[in-house]
Design a protein around this motif. Structure first.
Motif, short mmCIF file in Angstrom:
data_model
loop_
_atom_site.label_atom_id
_atom_site.label_comp_id
_atom_site.label_asym_id
_atom_site.label_seq_id
_atom_site.Cartn_x
_atom_site.Cartn_y
_atom_site.Cartn_z
N CYS A 13 -0.07 32.92 -105.55
CA CYS A 13 -0.99 31.79 -105.71
C CYS A 13 -2.38 32.17 -105.23
N LEU A 14 -2.46 32.86 -104.10
CA LEU A 14 -3.75 33.28 -103.57
C LEU A 14 -4.39 34.33 -104.47
N ALA A 15 -3.58 35.23 -105.00
CA ALA A 15 -4.12 36.26 -105.89
C ALA A 15 -4.65 35.63 -107.18
N PHE A 16 -3.92 34.64 -107.72
CA PHE A 16 -4.39 33.99 -108.95
C PHE A 16 -5.65 33.17 -108.72
N SER A 17 -5.76 32.56 -107.55
CA SER A 17 -6.94 31.73 -107.28
C SER A 17 -8.21 32.55 -107.17
#
Length: 147
Positions: A13-17
């Motif tokens: 999730c952090l990588a996609f954001s």
């Protein structure tokens, strides 16, 4: 890291954001929330559009950040997201212009301005999401034997 090289859910999730699509979706959520607050405080009855787009953008952000599209190939995620963005952009632009022209309260005008910004951002999202821009190649039209 989990076994097999897969990242944990918060990690993905952090990588996609941090990607361009993730930042655009977060921007859509923020602008929809601001528009919802302003339309809710004004006398206009257009808060439903901002609420629906807020929910859709949050669901798409959740789906993409959890890498759900490769797991559910029944739905063409590119065209679905493109149509969400295109319809949302048109509805936000039309609704916001109606509110700006027709209402004289400050919250309605602020909501209209945030709605126009959300419509422009949704239009940009539709442009970067357009599936024909994603590098699909056409099927060959020649026969395999060259004749």
């Amino acid at each position: 890291m989990e076994s097999g090289g897969a990242q944990s859910c918060p990690g993905t999730c952090l990588a996609f954001s941090r990607t361009r699509k993730g930042l655009v979706l977060i921007g859509e959520i923020v602008l929809c929330l601001l528009t919802l607050i302003c339309f809710g405080a004004s006398r206009s009855g257009y808060a439903g559009l901002a609420a629906v787009e807020l929910v859709f953008a949050a669901l798409v952000l959740l789906a993409w950040s959890c890498r759900l599209p490769p797991r559910l190939p029944l739905l063409h995620w590119g065209w679905t997201d493109f149509m969400r963005c295109l319809i949302g952009a048109l509805l936000f632009l039309i609704t916001s212009l109606i509110v700006i022209v027709g209402h004289r309260d400050g919250a309605g005008i602020a909501g209209g301005v945030f709605g126009i910004l959300a419509g422009v951002l949704l239009g940009y999202d539709a442009f970067i999401t357009l599936p024909t821009r994603q590098g699909h190649t056409a099927a060959p039209t020649e026969s395999p034997d060259g004749a």
